[in-house]
Design a protein around this motif. Structure first.
Motif, PDB file in Angstrom:
ATOM      1  N   TRP A   1       6.065  20.349   1.747  1.00 21.54           N
ATOM      2  CA  TRP A   1       4.766  20.952   2.058  1.00 21.54           C
ATOM      3  C   TRP A   1       3.802  19.924   2.657  1.00 21.54           C
ATOM      4  O   TRP A   1       3.015  20.225   3.539  1.00 21.54           O
ATOM      5  N   TYR A   2       3.891  18.700   2.168  1.00 15.51           N
ATOM      6  CA  TYR A   2       3.048  17.618   2.699  1.00 15.51           C
ATOM      7  C   TYR A   2       3.474  17.301   4.127  1.00 15.51           C
ATOM      8  O   TYR A   2       2.634  17.065   4.998  1.00 15.51           O
ATOM      9  N   LEU A   3       4.772  17.332   4.359  1.00 13.74           N
ATOM     10  CA  LEU A   3       5.287  17.035   5.696  1.00 13.74           C
ATOM     11  C   LEU A   3       5.013  18.172   6.678  1.00 13.74           C
ATOM     12  O   LEU A   3       4.837  17.936   7.874  1.00 13.74           O
ATOM     13  N   ASP A   4       4.971  19.394   6.179  1.00 19.25           N
ATOM     14  CA  ASP A   4       4.696  20.544   7.043  1.00 19.25           C
ATOM     15  C   ASP A   4       3.375  20.397   7.800  1.00 19.25           C
ATOM     16  O   ASP A   4       3.226  20.853   8.929  1.00 19.25           O
ATOM     17  N   ILE A   5       2.414  19.767   7.131  1.00 14.72           N
ATOM     18  CA  ILE A   5       1.109  19.534   7.749  1.00 14.72           C
ATOM     19  C   ILE A   5       1.259  18.689   9.014  1.00 14.72           C
ATOM     20  O   ILE A   5       0.507  18.830   9.976  1.00 14.72           O
ATOM     21  N   ARG A   6       2.267  17.809   8.997  1.00 15.05           N
ATOM     22  CA  ARG A   6       2.547  16.958  10.162  1.00 15.05           C
ATOM     23  C   ARG A   6       3.440  17.684  11.179  1.00 15.05           C
ATOM     24  O   ARG A   6       3.547  17.261  12.329  1.00 15.05           O
TER      25      ARG A   6
ATOM     26  N   LYS B   1       0.841  -1.215   0.000  1.00 14.68           N
ATOM     27  CA  LYS B   1       0.000   0.000   0.000  1.00 14.68           C
ATOM     28  C   LYS B   1       0.871   1.258   0.000  1.00 14.68           C
ATOM     29  O   LYS B   1       2.078   1.201   0.223  1.00 14.68           O
ATOM     30  N   ALA B   2       0.230   2.404  -0.207  1.00 13.78           N
ATOM     31  CA  ALA B   2       0.944   3.664  -0.388  1.00 13.78           C
ATOM     32  C   ALA B   2       1.602   4.144   0.911  1.00 13.78           C
ATOM     33  O   ALA B   2       1.159   3.800   2.004  1.00 13.78           O
ATOM     34  N   PHE B   3       2.613   4.957   0.735  1.00 13.09           N
ATOM     35  CA  PHE B   3       3.441   5.415   1.851  1.00 13.09           C
ATOM     36  C   PHE B   3       2.679   6.255   2.864  1.00 13.09           C
ATOM     37  O   PHE B   3       3.029   6.339   4.024  1.00 13.09           O
TER      38      PHE B   3
ATOM     39  N   VAL C   1       7.338   8.997  11.594  1.00  8.67           N
ATOM     40  CA  VAL C   1       6.950   7.727  10.959  1.00  8.67           C
ATOM     41  C   VAL C   1       6.767   7.939   9.460  1.00  8.67           C
ATOM     42  O   VAL C   1       7.192   7.112   8.640  1.00  8.67           O
ATOM     43  N   LEU C   2       6.167   9.064   9.086  1.00  5.43           N
ATOM     44  CA  LEU C   2       5.920   9.335   7.674  1.00  5.43           C
ATOM     45  C   LEU C   2       7.231   9.502   6.897  1.00  5.43           C
ATOM     46  O   LEU C   2       7.382   8.980   5.790  1.00  5.43           O
ATOM     47  N   VAL C   3       8.170  10.221   7.511  1.00  7.35           N
ATOM     48  CA  VAL C   3       9.463  10.393   6.845  1.00  7.35           C
ATOM     49  C   VAL C   3      10.126   9.032   6.616  1.00  7.35           C
ATOM     50  O   VAL C   3      10.654   8.761   5.531  1.00  7.35           O
ATOM     51  N   ASP C   4      10.065   8.164   7.628  1.00 13.50           N
ATOM     52  CA  ASP C   4      10.630   6.817   7.475  1.00 13.50           C
ATOM     53  C   ASP C   4       9.957   6.060   6.342  1.00 13.50           C
ATOM     54  O   ASP C   4      10.610   5.406   5.530  1.00 13.50           O
ATOM     55  N   ARG C   5       8.653   6.157   6.315  1.00  7.65           N
ATOM     56  CA  ARG C   5       7.880   5.431   5.295  1.00  7.65           C
ATOM     57  C   ARG C   5       8.249   5.940   3.895  1.00  7.65           C
ATOM     58  O   ARG C   5       8.332   5.164   2.942  1.00  7.65           O
ATOM     59  N   MET C   6       8.442   7.239   3.778  1.00  2.00           N
ATOM     60  CA  MET C   6       8.823   7.802   2.475  1.00  2.00           C
ATOM     61  C   MET C   6      10.172   7.262   2.033  1.00  2.00           C
ATOM     62  O   MET C   6      10.343   6.822   0.906  1.00  2.00           O
ATOM     63  N   LYS C   7      11.119   7.294   2.963  1.00  4.36           N
ATOM     64  CA  LYS C   7      12.465   6.824   2.622  1.00  4.36           C
ATOM     65  C   LYS C   7      12.429   5.349   2.220  1.00  4.36           C
ATOM     66  O   LYS C   7      13.052   4.949   1.237  1.00  4.36           O
ATOM     67  N   ASN C   8      11.667   4.570   2.970  1.00  2.00           N
ATOM     68  CA  ASN C   8      11.582   3.141   2.655  1.00  2.00           C
ATOM     69  C   ASN C   8      10.883   2.890   1.325  1.00  2.00           C
ATOM     70  O   ASN C   8      11.047   1.834   0.716  1.00  2.00           O
TER      71      ASN C   8
END
Length: 461
Positions: free
Chosen positions: A414-419, A359-361, A397-404
């Motif tokens: 900009w997407y990460l800024d929301i977090r 599934k998606a990141f 967690v999101l940054v990790d998922r993106m890298k993986n």
RNA sequence: UCCCCUGUAGCUCAGUCGGUAGAGCAAGUGGCUGUUAACCACUGGGUCGCAAGUUCGAGUCUUGCCGGGGGAGCCA
């Protein structure tokens, strides 16, 4: 005299008054001394029968009318002595706006194959089936808006052109003003700095990422717009250009998302049944037997909710012979989804908590570290109609998922800024509009529920 | 993108063993006083997807290309 619609005439409780209708002749039958015309004006699938007698002025012209001609008919609405219709118009005058050379006009008063009609997509709206499809499409659009508007969702417009290189949802169509015969090259690569946007740009494959930005300000939002996928998909369920509905809710988790999807589908199905009874009756009779009762069943049903792991279990214990083996960690095949929604439960089934690797990141990672808060809504006949998830709102967690997933977090700043600022749990889903039209009408091929379909090697009209 | 099927009259299709093109519907003409996919009679209608090959001869066999359909993958 003011023109009236055929739909209004057929709903009238009385007859014996004069009317003026304008429309297209579907068929004509001549007898000695008089002719029957069937006129359709698109307001309803039903035609109004017009009787023209030899004694009326201009009858020699009436004799030349053929299928496809556009006409204005003035006369008295009378009770029909014949079988098959309540009213008919006793014509006093018939004006022909445009002739339709019967030796060239491709639509005949017989059944045509949908494949042939696709080749004359400019004329097929004049057929019963496509008129009905387009009226249902219209009703469905309205239902989608009214459902969300009634709930206070804000209709937002996400960009159609996007420069996010990798939204991750599919192949993008390139948008460029570069001269393709003379592309600027720097260090062996295309120099996008010279392009219109100064960077690589394409048509959107999803409005979700932008939708999340708006939901985390307005609360609940939805998008309803065109979406483009440059996949070389040749199936009865895929288009290169299609319309998608994407709600997104702040302060919402997966169960809220599932509830919204279920309530939403039931609402829009009911709306279409209530507002397009004649068209649906036609589909039920000619396209898909039992269509209406199957829609009614869904409105009354409770959607089954199972996890991916449970689905795999069910499939393994089913005793069915599948072409592809069922194994935890691999995606469910069409045949598996069909078994679950058609054979095992025979109603919509929501499958949740898929393995993270398929599934998606952006989907929220579960505490088990193996699965994500995803949900697919499967329905009989067409399979997946909705795909959604609770979004990962934890920055690290999101940054990790993106890298993986092989993505560069910097491009998604900009997407990460929301977090990073005021992050909240949020969730949403995507609904394929044409697939939903398919489901409601029973039409088998997605190319027959959009006026001018775009598919690989096909962009006519 | 892969697998299977398919392409013949305006439409839907048949065409046997390789021997030079058929039907139904549509259209045209005529008939019929209430039709409903109207009915009855007659008439006209073909670059057999395109290109090459085999053959005395190809709609039919072979190869390539193009289009359409079904299924799969990808997904909504």
């Amino acid at each position: 005299m003011k023109r009236v619609l055929v739909r209004e005439i057929l709903q009238s409780d009385t007859s014996g008054f004069d009317v003026l209708v304008k429309g297209w002749v579907r068929t004509k039958r001549d007898s000695k001394g008089f002719s029957f015309l069937e006129v359709n004006d698109g307001s309803t699938i039903k035609n109004i029968q017009v009787v023209a007698e030899e004694s009326m002025p201009g009858y020699d012209e009436v004799l030349k009318i053929s299928t496809g001609c556009s006409v204005a008919v003035e006369g008295e609405l009378v009770d029909s002595p014949g079988k098959g219709q309540k009213y008919e118009i006793k014509a006093r005058s018939i004006h022909v706006y445009g002739w339709a050379d019967s030796e060239r006009y491709p639509l005949q008063k017989k059944n045509h194959t949908f494949e042939f009609l696709r080749e004359i997509a400019h004329l097929r709206p004049r057929t019963n089936t496509f008129g009905a499809v387009l009226r249902v499409r219209n009703a469905l659009s309205y239902a989608i808006h009214s459902f969300f508007q009634n709930k206070g969702f804000v209709y937002v417009h996400t960009p159609i052109i996007t420069a996010s290189d990798c939204e991750g949802a599919g192949e993008m169509f390139r948008v460029t003003t570069l001269d393709l015969k003379n592309v600027p090259i720097v260090n062996g690569d295309i120099d996008y700095e010279e392009d219109f946007f100064g960077k690589k740009a394409g048509l959107t494959v999803s409005g979700q990422l932008e939708g999340e930005l708006l939901a985390t300000a307005l609360g609940n939002i939805y998008t309803f717009g065109p979406t483009f996928r440059a996949e070389n998909s040749n199936t009865s369920r895929h288009l290169a250009e299609f319309w998608m509905v994407e709600p997104e809710m702040a302060f919402a988790e997966l169960p809220d998302d599932i509830s919204l999807a279920e309530e939403f589908l039931k609402y829009i199905f009911k709306y279409c049944i209530d507002t397009c009874p004649d068209d649906l009756e036609f589909f039920d009779m000619r396209i898909q037997k039992g269509l209406i009762s199957s829609l009614e069943d869904i409105i009354l049903s409770n959607f089954e909710i199972i996890t991916y792991t449970e689905a795999v279990d069910i499939l393994k214990k089913s005793g069915e012979k599948f072409e592809y083996p069922v194994e935890w960690g691999t995606d469910l095949q069409s045949e598996h989804e069909r078994y679950i929604t058609e054979k095992k439960f025979n109603k919509p089934v929501v499958v949740t908590d898929y393995p993270k690797d398929i599934k998606a990141f952006y989907m929220k990672l579960n505490d088990d570290g193996k699965t994500v808060r995803a949900m697919d809504v499967l329905v009989p006949r067409i399979g997946e109609i909705i795909g959604g998830s609770e979004r990962e709102y934890r920055y690290d967690v999101l940054v990790d998922r993106m890298k993986n997933s092989g993505l560069n977090p910097e491009e998604y700043w900009w997407y990460l800024d929301i977090r990073r600022f005021g992050s909240v749990p949020h969730a949403g889903f995507g609904l394929g509009f044409e697939r939903t039209v398919q489901y409601i009408t029973g039409m088998q091929n997605i190319r027959d529920v959009i006026p001018f379909p775009r598919t690989p090697k096909s962009a006519d009209f």
